[in-house]
Scaffold this motif. Structure first.
Motif, mmCIF file in Angstrom:
data_model
loop_
_atom_site.group_PDB
_atom_site.id
_atom_site.type_symbol
_atom_site.label_atom_id
_atom_site.label_comp_id
_atom_site.label_asym_id
_atom_site.label_seq_id
_atom_site.Cartn_x
_atom_site.Cartn_y
_atom_site.Cartn_z
ATOM 1 N N LEU A 80 57.620 25.278 55.419
ATOM 2 C CA LEU A 80 58.653 25.945 54.912
ATOM 3 C C LEU A 80 58.199 26.834 53.780
ATOM 4 N N PHE A 81 57.227 26.342 52.791
ATOM 5 C CA PHE A 81 56.648 27.196 51.807
ATOM 6 C C PHE A 81 55.536 27.728 52.275
ATOM 7 N N ASP A 82 54.783 27.403 53.446
ATOM 8 C CA ASP A 82 53.832 28.423 53.915
ATOM 9 C C ASP A 82 54.441 29.620 54.373
ATOM 10 N N VAL A 83 55.459 29.470 55.344
ATOM 11 C CA VAL A 83 56.457 30.569 55.838
ATOM 12 C C VAL A 83 56.525 31.751 54.503
ATOM 13 N N GLU A 84 56.867 31.173 53.474
ATOM 14 C CA GLU A 84 57.665 31.992 52.313
ATOM 15 C C GLU A 84 56.324 32.715 51.831
ATOM 16 N N MET A 88 55.963 36.734 51.657
ATOM 17 C CA MET A 88 55.822 37.219 50.413
ATOM 18 C C MET A 88 54.839 38.057 50.131
ATOM 19 N N PHE A 89 53.743 37.976 51.028
ATOM 20 C CA PHE A 89 52.308 38.856 50.761
ATOM 21 C C PHE A 89 52.458 40.341 51.185
ATOM 22 N N TRP A 91 55.594 41.964 51.290
ATOM 23 C CA TRP A 91 56.386 42.700 50.313
ATOM 24 C C TRP A 91 55.706 42.834 48.888
ATOM 25 N N ALA A 92 54.828 42.078 48.517
ATOM 26 C CA ALA A 92 54.109 42.401 47.320
ATOM 27 C C ALA A 92 53.230 43.546 47.634
ATOM 28 N N VAL A 93 52.632 43.963 48.918
ATOM 29 C CA VAL A 93 51.736 44.947 49.155
ATOM 30 C C VAL A 93 52.580 46.237 49.062
ATOM 31 N N ASN A 94 53.567 46.204 49.639
ATOM 32 C CA ASN A 94 54.747 47.181 49.838
ATOM 33 C C ASN A 94 55.695 47.409 48.624
ATOM 34 N N PHE A 95 55.663 46.801 47.405
ATOM 35 C CA PHE A 95 56.423 46.639 46.528
ATOM 36 C C PHE A 95 57.310 48.024 46.069
ATOM 37 N N GLU A 105 66.322 42.068 47.921
ATOM 38 C CA GLU A 105 66.102 41.278 49.381
ATOM 39 C C GLU A 105 65.142 40.119 49.028
ATOM 40 N N MET A 106 64.006 40.132 48.154
ATOM 41 C CA MET A 106 62.856 39.068 48.081
ATOM 42 C C MET A 106 63.749 37.971 47.039
ATOM 43 N N VAL A 107 64.425 38.395 46.224
ATOM 44 C CA VAL A 107 64.991 37.576 45.215
ATOM 45 C C VAL A 107 65.848 36.516 45.919
#
Length: 132
Positions: A80-84, A88-89, A91-95, A105-107
């Motif tokens: 579960l947290f590995d998929v999170e 997130m990676f 998303w952070a690159v294209n923030f 969406e990420m929140v």
């Protein structure tokens, strides 16, 4: 020869396709032949032989499974947290490109995972009980 005129044997991937089809056919054929031969040659009265001691060691006996279900729960929580993190990676690159829509969406995504974490915590999935 008029029926094969629409096939292009000079296509660059024809050889790869032929090898794939040939490999699948050979694998299927060997599997069928092995199944037929093994059923013809197998002895059906080998249950006593399977339970005898081989060279050394204790006599074989059926024991209940003693593996705790907590290993399974911990593995599920890890996934579960590995998929999170995997989501997130990028998303952070294209923030900067995603803007406020991506942030909201990420929140929502993190909030949903947090609800799942709290639920698992309340159910006792993170507590390790001894098996006795």
């Amino acid at each position: 020869m008029t029926q094969l005129s629409h096939m292009d044997f000079a296509h660059p991937y024809f050889g790869a396709f032929f090898l794939l089809a040939f490999g699948v056919a050979v694998f299927y054929g060997i599997t069928v032949v092995a199944r037929i031969v093994s059923r013809r040659m197998a002895r059906l009265d080998t249950e006593k032989l399977k339970l005898t001691i081989y060279e050394c060691g204790p006599e074989v006996s059926k024991q209940p499974n003693k593996i705790s279900a907590h290993f399974y729960l911990f593995a599920l929580l890890f996934i579960l947290f590995d998929v999170e993190i995997i989501f997130m990676f990028p998303w952070a690159v294209n923030f900067k490109i995603l803007g406020w829509f991506g942030f909201i969406e990420m929140v929502l995504f993190v909030l949903l995972l947090a609800i799942g974490f709290v639920y698992a915590w309340k159910k006792g999935a993170l507590e390790w009980h001894s098996i006795r």
